[in-house]
Design a protein around this motif. Sequence first.
Motif, short mmCIF file in Angstrom:
data_model
loop_
_atom_site.label_atom_id
_atom_site.label_comp_id
_atom_site.label_asym_id
_atom_site.label_seq_id
_atom_site.Cartn_x
_atom_site.Cartn_y
_atom_site.Cartn_z
N ASP A 68 0.85 -1.19 0.00
CA ASP A 68 0.00 0.00 0.00
C ASP A 68 0.89 1.25 0.00
N THR A 69 0.48 2.29 0.69
CA THR A 69 1.27 3.52 0.75
C THR A 69 2.54 3.28 1.57
N PRO A 70 3.55 4.15 1.43
CA PRO A 70 4.76 3.98 2.24
C PRO A 70 4.47 3.98 3.74
N THR A 71 3.47 4.74 4.17
CA THR A 71 3.13 4.78 5.59
C THR A 71 2.54 3.47 6.06
N GLN A 72 1.65 2.88 5.27
CA GLN A 72 1.01 1.64 5.67
C GLN A 72 1.90 0.42 5.43
N GLY A 73 2.71 0.47 4.39
CA GLY A 73 3.50 -0.71 4.04
C GLY A 73 2.61 -1.80 3.48
N ASN A 74 2.93 -3.06 3.77
CA ASN A 74 2.09 -4.16 3.33
C ASN A 74 0.80 -4.20 4.15
#
Length: 347
Positions: A68-74
Amino acid sequence: MKKSLLYLCTALGAFSFANAQEFFYDNYNTLTVGNIGTNLAGTVLGQGGYYTYGGTGATNATFQVVSDTPTQGNVVQMTGSATATGTWYLFKDITAGWAARTTGNNILNVEFDIFTGGATTSKNTARVYIFNSDGSTVLGGLSLNLETKAISGIAYYDPNNGGVNPIGTYSFNLGASNAVINLTASSWVRLGLSYDTVTKDVVWKGPGFWVGVTGATPATGTTAPSEIDYLHTAGTGNTVSATSKFDNLMVRANATENLLGNSSFNTTKAVFSIVYPNPVTDFASISLVDTTINAITVMDINGRIVKSGNSNELATAKIDLSDLTAGIYLMKIETDNGVSTEKIIKK
C-alpha cells in the motif's frame, strides 16, 4: 435490524497496559506480497498464521498481501463477490492464548486499521468479528458498508421485548441517539472493539463514537473467544465486487477496556502532511497542515509509553528516537483539531 439500546462508555479511569497480554500485532510488512493461503477450507495455515475460508466464487487470490502507501506498508486485501452471495473469512485462532491468559484478564481488546475505499455501488461490507469458543456466535464485531461508508457495531444480543424479537446477532448504529456514522471515503481509519467475557459487554470505538451494549449468553459454546476474523460479505442485491483492506491488527487480553490507548476519545481527526523519515534512525519529524501539535506520545506494540513530551503548539516538531531499539512503534499526536496515531518503524 438496527437497535437503539446503547450505553455511552463514560470515564473508565486511567488506562493501563501493565498487565496486558498481547496475543499478536500484525502489520504484514514481513509477509510476501501475493496470496495468503493455498486452501479455502479453513484447515491449512497460510502466511502469518492465518486461515482462509471461502465458498463458490472465492479463490486463493481472494486473500492477498499487497503493498500500500509507504506509511502503511504491506496490508491485507480481500476481494468480494460480484453477486448477492458469498462471504469470505480470513482468521486467526486465539484459543490457546486465551486459555493461557493471566487470571483477571477477561476482556479481549481488538484494534485495527481499515481502508474505507473510494466511491462504489457495491453492496459489499468489510468486517472484523470475534467468534466464541465453538464458532457458533459472533460475540462482537464492526462492519463497514463500502458503498455508504456507514460503520456499524455487531453483537449477540437479547432485545428483551417479550419475544417480539429473538436473541440473535444484531447490528447497531453507533452515533448519538442511534444516528448513523459514515466514515470519510478513501482514508485509513483506526477502530477498536472489545468484549468482556464475564459481563458480556461489547464496546466499539472510533472516529465520532465510543459506545457499547451488554450482549447475551451464546446458545452453544461459551463466552470465551476462539478466533479473530476479517470478513468480506457480498450484500443483498449486489452486482459489483469491491475490495477491503486491513492493517495493524492488535489483539490483547486486559482487565479493562483500553481501546486506542486513551480514556477520552477525541473524534476530530487532524490533517497531517507527513511523519518522516519512516523508517527512522535517529530523529522523526512531524509536519501538520492547518493545526498545531500539543503533545506527542510514542508507544511500543505492547502499548507501553517509551517517549512523551509537549511541543508548545508548533506546526512542526522533531522527536529523538535514537535510544529506542529497532522495531515497530505507534506515535500518538495530539493537536488542536484532534488525535491521530501513526505507525513508525525504528531501524
